[in-house]
Design an enzyme around this catalytic site. Structure first.
Site, short mmCIF file in Angstrom:
data_model
loop_
_atom_site.label_atom_id
_atom_site.label_comp_id
_atom_site.label_asym_id
_atom_site.label_seq_id
_atom_site.Cartn_x
_atom_site.Cartn_y
_atom_site.Cartn_z
N LYS A 131 33.15 23.20 -56.87
CA LYS A 131 33.43 22.45 -55.63
C LYS A 131 32.16 22.25 -54.82
O LYS A 131 32.01 21.26 -54.11
CB LYS A 131 34.50 23.15 -54.80
N ARG A 133 42.51 26.75 -71.40
CA ARG A 133 41.99 28.11 -71.40
C ARG A 133 42.99 29.03 -72.11
O ARG A 133 44.18 28.70 -72.19
CB ARG A 133 41.73 28.58 -69.97
N HIS A 177 47.18 8.97 -35.25
CA HIS A 177 46.67 7.63 -35.60
C HIS A 177 45.25 7.49 -35.06
O HIS A 177 44.99 7.87 -33.92
CB HIS A 177 47.57 6.57 -34.98
#
Length: 484
Positions: free
Chosen positions: A59, A280, A462
């Protein structure tokens, strides 16, 4: 102080945890917090695959990839005259390694402060309550209350392929291979394969992604896979689904692979690097399962006899993480929850079983995907009457600002006389930018059996991407302003 804390002790540990990854150290920390005496055996570094080779370093690298993509978008779409001179691989990896190191130190310090005894070495069972750890600070331990198996998994390889850490790599070493390749062939269209394909494309590589199933992320909703393929192809990634590898041969500067397509055609792909991401497999070798009266199932998992306690057929031996078969998900956050459950069970504290149906699933590619609950196909296979609504992210102003497409898909039970969605929300599926940070709301909606009308009462800020989630539920509740 926890009101359930246990104060009686002997020199023998109450709990021995084998494996210091996410599932193992979460078990150890929670058990210690409840007053249990804990020994944690780890033959490598605490934090496991997730911290050192998977979730965290990947990440970090994907964040760097996002920055690179942002520079390209700045000039192409927004008139910001920014250019990318180069990617300093050494500086990038140094930042990644620093993030990993600081996280590792944090876990190590927390275990020490909590009173968990960390023993470095290879552990094996010698009986239903006994463990031997071979290592410089190892020894023999008898667990008064129980043993927790948390040894994790390793990448699965295909027959005839061997990883060398340079030309043929797995998810464990792909980010640590030297330099940035100019071309990459990725085998496997699950979350790991998609993320690595996305990263290397951002870094300028020519990428081919091959998946044997008929769509990417085959365990996800079909619309998720469809939108994901669209986004990846828009970025220049070649996606071949329904295709299989049938052979490889080495080249002086890479590898040549032959891939069979769904039509039976044989396509040759040459790449500097081949990444194998076909799943895996649980790590149980040398664990001494037979000595404790345990055995793996046909797929190599150690199945629990009681899922509500994650306890095996041998009383007192529990399993967490990648050793568990489905419905466990092989996800770090799921193993964290499993660790809490097992620790509380061993401490005699009432604990709810892990609800795998409400554990979110995320792929951190560009575009991202995030989902929770049932797919449309899974709901129909169960014979459920459902109502489905799909809302494009570009139906919102913020979605237009990002300009990367994407969608929200909601599946709800249709309990109304006219087929209205008046039943519980069964699944939510997102594709697009930043949706990994949007899934928590939907997780609560599914976990709490909320109905579309319940969600429709909530006001979404918003302008945000989450407005598309709100609008999808408004439409299902018969109050939508933008019907799709």
């Amino acid at each position: 102080m926890d009101t359930h804390q246990i104060t009686d002790r002997t020199d023998a540990p109450d709990v021995v945890v084998i494996g210091g990854g996410t599932g193992g150290y979460s078990t150890a920390l929670r058990a210690a917090a409840l007053g249990l005496r804990v020994v944690l055996a780890e033959r490598d570094l605490v934090g496991g695959t997730c911290l050192h080779r998977g979730c965290i370093p990947s990440k970090a690298m994907l964040h760097a990839a996002e920055l690179v993509d942002g520079i390209a978008e700045a000039g192409a779409r927004w008139g910001v005259k920014a250019t990318l001179d180069a990617v300093d691989w050494d500086a990038l990896t140094a930042t990644r390694d620093d993030i990993v190191a600081r996280n590792h130190q944090g876990v190590t310090d927390t275990l020490e402060r909590s009173g968990v005894r960390v023993v470095h070495g290879s552990a094996r069972l010698t009986g239903p309550r006994s463990v031997v750890v071979d290592g410089p600070d190892g020894g023999a331990f008898t667990a008064r209350r129980g043993i927790v198996l948390a040894t994790g998994s390793r990448p699965r390889m295909l027959p005839g392929l061997a990883a060398d850490g340079r030309t043929v790599v797995t998810s464990d070493d792909a980010l640590f291979a030297p330099g940035l390749p100019g071309s990459v062939l990725v085998l496997g269209g699950g979350a790991i394969g998609v993320e690595y394909a996305s990263f290397h494309r951002s870094m300028g590589a020519e990428v081919t992604l091959v998946e044997a199933a008929d769509r990417l992320l085959p365990l996800e909703d079909e619309d998720v896979g469809r939108h994901l393929v669209r986004g990846l192809k828009r970025r220049g990634i070649t996606v071949r689904t329904g295709s299989t590898l049938i052979g490889t041969e080495p080249l002086p500067d890479g590898i040549r692979a032959t891939v069979r397509t769904p039509r039976g055609e044989e396509v040759v792909v040459e790449a500097e690097r081949l990444l194998v991401a076909v799943g895996r497999t649980p790590v149980t070798d040398g664990l001494g399962l037979a000595a404790a009266g345990l055995a793996v199932d046909g797929r190599g998992f150690v199945p629990p006899a009681d899922w509500s306690r994650l306890e095996t057929a041998v009383p007192g031996i529990h399993v967490v993480g990648d050793l568990l078969p489905p419905p466990s998900l092989g996800l770090a956050h799921a193993s964290f929850a499993e660790g809490l459950l097992v620790a509380e069970t061993l401490a005699g504290v009432e604990s709810r079983p892990v609800d795998y149906a409400t554990v979110p699933r995320v792929t951190y590619s560009s575009p991202q995907t995030a989902s929770v609950g049932l797919s449309e196909a899974a709901a129909r296979e169960r014979g459920l009457e459902i109502k489905v609504n799909t809302m494009p992210l570009t139906a919102t102003a913020k979605g237009m600002v990002h300009g990367r497409g994407g969608m929200v898909k909601v599946i709800a039970a249709a309990d109304g006389a006219g087929g209205e969605a008046t039943g519980a929300v069964l699944g939510v599926h997102l594709v697009g930018p930043h949706v990994s940070e949007m899934i928590a709301e939907s997780q609560l909606i599914v976990a709490w059996d909320a109905e579309p009308s319940d969600v429709a009462q909530q006001v979404h800020a918003h302008p945000t991407l989450s407005e598309a989630v709100g609008e999808a539920f408004l439409t299902l509740a018969g109050r939508g302003l933008h019907q799709h």
